[in-house]
Motif scaffolding. Structure first.
Motif, PDB file in Angstrom:
ATOM      1  N   GLY A 196       0.761  -1.246   0.000  1.00 17.79           N
ATOM      2  CA  GLY A 196       0.000   0.000   0.000  1.00 17.79           C
ATOM      3  C   GLY A 196       0.783   1.281   0.000  1.00 17.79           C
ATOM      4  O   GLY A 196       0.198   2.362  -0.171  1.00 17.79           O
ATOM      5  N   ALA A 197       2.120   1.238   0.182  1.00 17.90           N
ATOM      6  CA  ALA A 197       2.858   2.501   0.253  1.00 17.90           C
ATOM      7  C   ALA A 197       4.358   2.249   0.168  1.00 17.90           C
ATOM      8  O   ALA A 197       4.841   1.131   0.352  1.00 17.90           O
ATOM      9  N   TYR A 198       5.078   3.330  -0.104  1.00 15.65           N
ATOM     10  CA  TYR A 198       6.526   3.339   0.069  1.00 15.65           C
ATOM     11  C   TYR A 198       6.919   4.648   0.750  1.00 15.65           C
ATOM     12  O   TYR A 198       6.188   5.636   0.734  1.00 15.65           O
ATOM     13  N   VAL A 199       8.098   4.628   1.360  1.00 17.98           N
ATOM     14  CA  VAL A 199       8.689   5.812   1.976  1.00 17.98           C
ATOM     15  C   VAL A 199      10.126   5.886   1.493  1.00 17.98           C
ATOM     16  O   VAL A 199      10.818   4.866   1.422  1.00 17.98           O
ATOM     17  N   ALA A 200      10.587   7.094   1.148  1.00 13.37           N
ATOM     18  CA  ALA A 200      11.947   7.242   0.645  1.00 13.37           C
ATOM     19  C   ALA A 200      12.507   8.578   1.081  1.00 13.37           C
ATOM     20  O   ALA A 200      11.762   9.541   1.287  1.00 13.37           O
ATOM     21  N   PRO A 201      13.817   8.668   1.230  1.00  8.86           N
ATOM     22  CA  PRO A 201      14.419   9.980   1.513  1.00  8.86           C
ATOM     23  C   PRO A 201      14.325  10.887   0.300  1.00  8.86           C
ATOM     24  O   PRO A 201      14.326  10.413  -0.847  1.00  8.86           O
ATOM     25  N   MET A 202      14.234  12.188   0.534  1.00  9.75           N
ATOM     26  CA  MET A 202      14.196  13.162  -0.555  1.00  9.75           C
ATOM     27  C   MET A 202      14.686  14.494   0.007  1.00  9.75           C
ATOM     28  O   MET A 202      14.006  15.100   0.838  1.00  9.75           O
ATOM     29  N   GLY A 203      15.849  14.927  -0.453  1.00  2.00           N
ATOM     30  CA  GLY A 203      16.412  16.153   0.075  1.00  2.00           C
ATOM     31  C   GLY A 203      16.635  16.025   1.573  1.00  2.00           C
ATOM     32  O   GLY A 203      17.168  15.024   2.053  1.00  2.00           O
ATOM     33  N   LYS A 204      16.188  17.035   2.339  1.00  2.00           N
ATOM     34  CA  LYS A 204      16.308  16.978   3.786  1.00  2.00           C
ATOM     35  C   LYS A 204      15.102  16.306   4.432  1.00  2.00           C
ATOM     36  O   LYS A 204      15.068  16.138   5.652  1.00  2.00           O
ATOM     37  N   GLY A 205      14.114  15.939   3.613  1.00  2.00           N
ATOM     38  CA  GLY A 205      12.913  15.307   4.125  1.00  2.00           C
ATOM     39  C   GLY A 205      12.690  13.953   3.507  1.00  2.00           C
ATOM     40  O   GLY A 205      13.607  13.151   3.370  1.00  2.00           O
ATOM     41  N   VAL A 228       9.619  11.347   1.039  1.00  2.00           N
ATOM     42  CA  VAL A 228       8.485  11.256   0.124  1.00  2.00           C
ATOM     43  C   VAL A 228       7.688  10.013   0.484  1.00  2.00           C
ATOM     44  O   VAL A 228       8.261   8.963   0.797  1.00  2.00           O
ATOM     45  N   VAL A 229       6.373  10.159   0.461  1.00  2.00           N
ATOM     46  CA  VAL A 229       5.441   9.056   0.713  1.00  2.00           C
ATOM     47  C   VAL A 229       4.618   8.855  -0.552  1.00  2.00           C
ATOM     48  O   VAL A 229       4.105   9.807  -1.139  1.00  2.00           O
ATOM     49  N   GLY A 230       4.532   7.637  -1.012  1.00  2.00           N
ATOM     50  CA  GLY A 230       3.760   7.388  -2.225  1.00  2.00           C
ATOM     51  C   GLY A 230       3.281   5.955  -2.256  1.00  2.00           C
ATOM     52  O   GLY A 230       3.562   5.171  -1.362  1.00  2.00           O
ATOM     53  N   ALA A 231       2.657   5.636  -3.304  1.00  2.00           N
ATOM     54  CA  ALA A 231       2.113   6.508  -4.328  1.00  2.00           C
ATOM     55  C   ALA A 231       0.863   5.821  -4.846  1.00  2.00           C
ATOM     56  O   ALA A 231       0.750   4.593  -4.830  1.00  2.00           O
ATOM     57  N   THR A 232      -0.091   6.613  -5.311  1.00  2.00           N
ATOM     58  CA  THR A 232      -1.271   6.015  -5.922  1.00  2.00           C
ATOM     59  C   THR A 232      -0.998   5.719  -7.389  1.00  2.00           C
ATOM     60  O   THR A 232      -0.115   6.303  -8.014  1.00  2.00           O
TER      61      THR A 232
END
Length: 337
Positions: free
Chosen positions: A219-228, A230-234
């Motif tokens: 149902g989801a993935y989480v990944a680093p992006m810059g200093k924060g 990203v949560v995705g994705a539909t």
């Protein structure tokens, strides 16, 4: 005003810019025309993930080999374009972990299984904003703002009509994502472009760093992006709207916390949506178009635009230059449909 460019590329998403940069570093003169608005390539996590994508989509051995071949082009391509390429582990948690690991290994990818976790070192990641900016910087004033309204055959080439000027070219590359066909294109090309399925995708950009590497699960993935992060994705076939869906976003966040195995906490998150294009077999259209000499396509990569960018660029550049096709060119040939 009318001007001439040897090769005009319509669209500055990942496939258009990868093709333009590949031609540029071969010493070819190119001009990229784009409206300058946010596109689907920017609404992405920048996954270059042949192992995970092949396992999740239950890809064929041939598709897995194609994914791997494009991944292997990335280190040299990224260095030449000054794109920051992250090479760190990627992880699957929960769900059918044993099945994911088995599919990876059957397709020739390395994977370690520990309980409900699968870890592979086969996948990479880029920051889409940085990668797009780097390719545009490398191309310089070869990227121009304009909305293409028509592409028409001439006696000895092509005429590209924009809202700002008219361009004459020996070759045109259509890299317009999921957009419909513009006026003037041959009927066979229009039919192919009209058959591309739009797929809406939504991601969330967080100010908080949620994971040190890509973590996927049901149902989801989480990944680093810059200093924060990203949560995705539909993946929403048939939709072209790009207004954020807060209810869908809430479902993604809940799934992300389950994947991470963490107690939910407040997040500062900005939701974004983009529309990708997909063909019937999920692979892009890359190579000579069925509309006469000098017309080419770099379209519809489904969710694998960043993974397949360098390979698409190579295939299209080879076709323009009349070089021997790469072993994977047939799988991407627009004439396969």
């Amino acid at each position: 005003m009318t001007s001439y460019s040897s090769i005009v590329i319509v669209g500055a998403g990942v496939l258009g810019l990868c093709t333009a940069f590949e031609l540029h570093r071969r010493g070819r003169s190119v001009l990229v025309v784009d409206p300058g608005e946010a596109n689907a390539s920017a609404v992405a996590a920048g996954m270059i993930a042949p192992a995970m994508e092949a396992a999740i989509d239950d890809a064929s051995p041939e598709q897995a080999a194609l994914f791997r071949a494009s991944r292997d082009l990335w280190p040299d391509f990224a260095q030449a374009a000054r794109i920051a390429l992250a090479r760190r582990p990627a992880e699957w948690r929960g769900g059918d972990a044993a099945g994911i690991a088995a599919r990876m290994r059957a397709l020739g990818f390395e994977a370690s299984l520990n309980g409900d976790r699968v870890v592979t070192d086969e996948d990479f990641q880029v920051d889409p904003a940085q990668a797009l900016a780097a390719m545009k910087a490398a191309l310089g004033d070869a990227v121009v703002i304009g909305r293409v309204e028509a592409v028409r055959r001439t006696a000895d080439g092509w005429r590209v009509e924009t809202d700002r000027r008219e361009l004459l070219a020996d070759a045109v590359v259509l890299a317009t994502g999921a957009d419909g066909a513009v006026l003037g294109l041959p009927q066979a090309v229009r039919e192919q472009m009209d058959a591309i399925q739009p797929i809406r995708g939504q991601i969330g950009m967080t100010t908080q760093a949620l994971a040190a590497h890509v973590v996927r699960g049901p149902g989801a993935y989480v990944a680093p992006m810059g200093k924060g992060g990203v949560v995705g994705a539909t993946m929403e076939p048939g939709r072209r709207d790009t207004a954020p869906d807060l209810a869908a976003g809430d479902r993604l966040v809940q799934a992300a916390w389950r994947v991470l195995g963490r107690t939910p906490e407040p997040l500062e998150i900005e939701w974004r949506a983009g529309v990708r294009g997909a063909t019937a077999d999920g692979l892009p259209l890359a190579g000579a178009a069925p509309g006469g000499p000098g017309l080419f396509m770099a379209l519809a990569p489904r969710r694998n635009g960043w993974l397949l960018g360098p390979l698409v660029g190579q295939v299209v550049a080879d076709a323009i230059e009349g070089r021997a096709a790469s072993p994977h060119a047939r799988a991407l040939d627009p004439g396969r449909f």
